[in-house]
Design a protein around this motif. Structure first.
Motif, PDB file in Angstrom:
ATOM      1  N   PHE A  28       3.017 -35.146   9.931  1.00 32.99           N
ATOM      2  CA  PHE A  28       1.704 -35.178   9.288  1.00 32.99           C
ATOM      3  C   PHE A  28       0.741 -36.105  10.022  1.00 32.99           C
ATOM      4  O   PHE A  28      -0.451 -35.789  10.158  1.00 32.99           O
ATOM      5  N   ILE A  29       1.232 -37.236  10.496  1.00 34.05           N
ATOM      6  CA  ILE A  29       0.355 -38.175  11.213  1.00 34.05           C
ATOM      7  C   ILE A  29      -0.137 -37.550  12.514  1.00 34.05           C
ATOM      8  O   ILE A  29      -1.309 -37.692  12.888  1.00 34.05           O
ATOM      9  N   ASP A  30       0.740 -36.837  13.223  1.00 42.33           N
ATOM     10  CA  ASP A  30       0.316 -36.139  14.433  1.00 42.33           C
ATOM     11  C   ASP A  30      -0.798 -35.151  14.124  1.00 42.33           C
ATOM     12  O   ASP A  30      -1.761 -35.015  14.877  1.00 42.33           O
ATOM     13  N   PHE A  31      -0.665 -34.430  13.005  1.00 44.86           N
ATOM     14  CA  PHE A  31      -1.706 -33.474  12.597  1.00 44.86           C
ATOM     15  C   PHE A  31      -3.035 -34.192  12.353  1.00 44.86           C
ATOM     16  O   PHE A  31      -4.090 -33.755  12.838  1.00 44.86           O
ATOM     17  N   LEU A  32      -3.005 -35.300  11.624  1.00 48.11           N
ATOM     18  CA  LEU A  32      -4.241 -36.033  11.333  1.00 48.11           C
ATOM     19  C   LEU A  32      -4.904 -36.537  12.612  1.00 48.11           C
ATOM     20  O   LEU A  32      -6.118 -36.389  12.795  1.00 48.11           O
ATOM     21  N   TYR A 163       1.826 -37.704  18.892  1.00 50.62           N
ATOM     22  CA  TYR A 163       1.128 -38.963  19.137  1.00 50.62           C
ATOM     23  C   TYR A 163       1.921 -40.195  18.719  1.00 50.62           C
ATOM     24  O   TYR A 163       1.822 -41.243  19.345  1.00 50.62           O
ATOM     25  N   VAL A 164       2.657 -40.105  17.620  1.00 45.59           N
ATOM     26  CA  VAL A 164       3.317 -41.296  17.075  1.00 45.59           C
ATOM     27  C   VAL A 164       4.835 -41.134  17.095  1.00 45.59           C
ATOM     28  O   VAL A 164       5.357 -40.039  17.247  1.00 45.59           O
ATOM     29  N   LYS A 165       5.530 -42.246  16.919  1.00 44.47           N
ATOM     30  CA  LYS A 165       6.985 -42.238  16.912  1.00 44.47           C
ATOM     31  C   LYS A 165       7.522 -41.678  15.597  1.00 44.47           C
ATOM     32  O   LYS A 165       6.914 -41.836  14.547  1.00 44.47           O
ATOM     33  N   GLY A 166       8.676 -41.051  15.699  1.00 45.55           N
ATOM     34  CA  GLY A 166       9.223 -40.368  14.537  1.00 45.55           C
ATOM     35  C   GLY A 166      10.182 -41.196  13.703  1.00 45.55           C
ATOM     36  O   GLY A 166      10.732 -40.710  12.720  1.00 45.55           O
ATOM     37  N   VAL A 167      10.417 -42.439  14.048  1.00 51.65           N
ATOM     38  CA  VAL A 167      11.379 -43.268  13.317  1.00 51.65           C
ATOM     39  C   VAL A 167      10.698 -44.102  12.243  1.00 51.65           C
ATOM     40  O   VAL A 167      11.346 -44.930  11.596  1.00 51.65           O
ATOM     41  N   VAL A 168       9.427 -43.909  12.039  1.00 54.73           N
ATOM     42  CA  VAL A 168       8.651 -44.734  11.114  1.00 54.73           C
ATOM     43  C   VAL A 168       8.130 -43.867   9.972  1.00 54.73           C
ATOM     44  O   VAL A 168       7.751 -42.711  10.173  1.00 54.73           O
ATOM     45  N   THR A 169       8.131 -44.425   8.757  1.00 54.34           N
ATOM     46  CA  THR A 169       7.443 -43.792   7.637  1.00 54.34           C
ATOM     47  C   THR A 169       6.055 -44.400   7.552  1.00 54.34           C
ATOM     48  O   THR A 169       5.884 -45.616   7.656  1.00 54.34           O
ATOM     49  N   ASP A 175      -8.290 -41.893   1.461  1.00 58.81           N
ATOM     50  CA  ASP A 175      -9.391 -41.658   2.400  1.00 58.81           C
ATOM     51  C   ASP A 175      -8.885 -41.482   3.830  1.00 58.81           C
ATOM     52  O   ASP A 175      -9.646 -41.593   4.792  1.00 58.81           O
ATOM     53  N   LEU A 176      -7.563 -41.219   3.990  1.00 62.66           N
ATOM     54  CA  LEU A 176      -6.903 -40.904   5.259  1.00 62.66           C
ATOM     55  C   LEU A 176      -6.769 -42.105   6.200  1.00 62.66           C
ATOM     56  O   LEU A 176      -6.571 -41.926   7.396  1.00 62.66           O
ATOM     57  N   VAL A 177      -6.878 -43.328   5.672  1.00 64.41           N
ATOM     58  CA  VAL A 177      -6.491 -44.498   6.450  1.00 64.41           C
ATOM     59  C   VAL A 177      -4.980 -44.454   6.633  1.00 64.41           C
ATOM     60  O   VAL A 177      -4.240 -44.219   5.674  1.00 64.41           O
ATOM     61  N   VAL A 178      -4.517 -44.671   7.865  1.00 64.38           N
ATOM     62  CA  VAL A 178      -3.085 -44.573   8.183  1.00 64.38           C
ATOM     63  C   VAL A 178      -2.566 -45.941   8.611  1.00 64.38           C
ATOM     64  O   VAL A 178      -3.201 -46.631   9.411  1.00 64.38           O
ATOM     65  N   LYS A 179      -1.391 -46.311   8.084  1.00 60.96           N
ATOM     66  CA  LYS A 179      -0.740 -47.555   8.491  1.00 60.96           C
ATOM     67  C   LYS A 179       0.762 -47.402   8.272  1.00 60.96           C
ATOM     68  O   LYS A 179       1.204 -46.532   7.512  1.00 60.96           O
ATOM     69  N   PRO A 180       1.575 -48.238   8.940  1.00 60.05           N
ATOM     70  CA  PRO A 180       3.024 -48.181   8.708  1.00 60.05           C
ATOM     71  C   PRO A 180       3.353 -48.519   7.259  1.00 60.05           C
ATOM     72  O   PRO A 180       2.726 -49.388   6.652  1.00 60.05           O
ATOM     73  N   MET A 181       4.336 -47.821   6.708  1.00 60.65           N
ATOM     74  CA  MET A 181       4.737 -48.025   5.320  1.00 60.65           C
ATOM     75  C   MET A 181       5.621 -49.256   5.203  1.00 60.65           C
ATOM     76  O   MET A 181       6.498 -49.496   6.044  1.00 60.65           O
ATOM     77  N   SER A 182       5.392 -50.065   4.153  1.00 59.06           N
ATOM     78  CA  SER A 182       6.240 -51.219   3.862  1.00 59.06           C
ATOM     79  C   SER A 182       6.145 -51.535   2.380  1.00 59.06           C
ATOM     80  O   SER A 182       5.217 -51.097   1.691  1.00 59.06           O
ATOM     81  N   THR A 183       7.102 -52.304   1.898  1.00 57.70           N
ATOM     82  CA  THR A 183       7.079 -52.698   0.486  1.00 57.70           C
ATOM     83  C   THR A 183       5.838 -53.520   0.177  1.00 57.70           C
ATOM     84  O   THR A 183       5.179 -53.341  -0.855  1.00 57.70           O
ATOM     85  N   ILE A 184       5.499 -54.419   1.088  1.00 54.69           N
ATOM     86  CA  ILE A 184       4.320 -55.271   0.886  1.00 54.69           C
ATOM     87  C   ILE A 184       3.041 -54.440   0.825  1.00 54.69           C
ATOM     88  O   ILE A 184       2.176 -54.668  -0.025  1.00 54.69           O
ATOM     89  N   SER A 185       2.925 -53.454   1.724  1.00 52.67           N
ATOM     90  CA  SER A 185       1.712 -52.635   1.725  1.00 52.67           C
ATOM     91  C   SER A 185       1.608 -51.830   0.441  1.00 52.67           C
ATOM     92  O   SER A 185       0.500 -51.615  -0.082  1.00 52.67           O
ATOM     93  N   SER A 186       2.742 -51.384  -0.117  1.00 52.12           N
ATOM     94  CA  SER A 186       2.721 -50.632  -1.375  1.00 52.12           C
ATOM     95  C   SER A 186       2.240 -51.513  -2.526  1.00 52.12           C
ATOM     96  O   SER A 186       1.407 -51.104  -3.343  1.00 52.12           O
TER      97      SER A 186
END
Length: 244
Positions: A28-32, A163-169, A175-186
């Motif tokens: 999905f990130i590659d698509f965006l 575009y991006v690595k596949g080992v990351v969620t 509003d389509l802001v993208v960042k690496p997923m983490s407990t803190i960010s949630s």
């Protein structure tokens, strides 16, 4: 057209009827990110002229309706209406446009170039056969064939393509802001939206196909709540169908 399995896990605030964020993988990130590589002509062709906001659709339609009599000899309408999507190095990005219909132009191979008709030693090239050689003023009518470069190995992308690595969620905001997923960010997002009662939160997994890809493309242009605008109506419709 063959499609990949692309899905999103949405976290929905059922009280506000809003998608807070989505968990997404590489596909999905590659698509965006690929949306930024699309030429304007491709945007309009995908969204259709009737769905465009503003006047760009009128420019597109004007080119469609304009007689080739008014175009320069080496101009092909298809290069404007259906431009070829490329990255540097002349190669297309594999695996990132499967959520959009294919509107690429194949007209590049028919592009003509011309050299001086009287001497091959005059190293000038023109894309219009009516041009004159700067050295001898003969017509530039000697035909040359345009050759596409070989598909290059672009070091910007890994062997898995895109575009991006596949080992990351990844976390994708409404509003389509993208960042690496983490407990803190949630937790930060929940605090930002002042969510006190987690019972109002619901997660839903949605699958994306070409229809959803085009809707997201359109929403990315005009909406600051793209995920909510695209997926909540779809989920409501599914609930209505199940209840009938």
């Amino acid at each position: 057209m063959e499609e990949t399995n692309v899905s999103l896990k949405l976290l929905i605030d059922t009280e506000r009827q809003k998608v807070l964020f989505a968990e997404a993988d590489k596909n999905f990130i590659d698509f965006l990110f690929h949306i930024l590589a699309l030429p304007v002509g491709t945007f309009i062709a995908l969204l259709t002229k009737q769905g465009m906001v503003g006047s760009l659709g009128n420019i597109y339609e004007s080119i469609e309706n304009l007689s080739i009599t008014y175009l320069r000899p080496n101009v092909n309408k298809e290069t404007l209406l259906k431009p070829k999507v490329q990255i540097s190095g002349g190669s297309t990005v594999p695996g990132v446009s499967l959520l959009l219909p294919n509107v690429e132009s194949s007209s590049t191979s028919s592009r003509n170039l011309y050299r001086c008709s009287s001497s091959s030693s005059h190293r000038y090239v023109a894309d219009d056969s009516s041009a004159k050689c700067p050295s001898c003023h003969s017509s530039m009518s000697g035909t040359l064939s345009f050759v596409d470069p070989p598909r290059a190995t672009n070091t910007t992308f890994s062997s898995e393509g895109g575009y991006v690595k596949g080992v990351v969620t990844y976390m994708v905001m409404d509003d389509l802001v993208v960042k690496p997923m983490s407990t803190i960010s949630s937790i930060t997002v929940l605090n930002r939206f002042n969510v006190k009662d987690v019972s109002v939160l619901e997660d839903k997994v949605v699958d994306l196909g070409i229809n959803e890809g085009v809707k997201l493309l359109k929403a990315s242009i005009w909406s600051k709540s793209a995920l909510t605008d695209v997926f909540l109506p779809m989920l409501k419709q599914e609930v209505q169908c199940e209840s009938q």
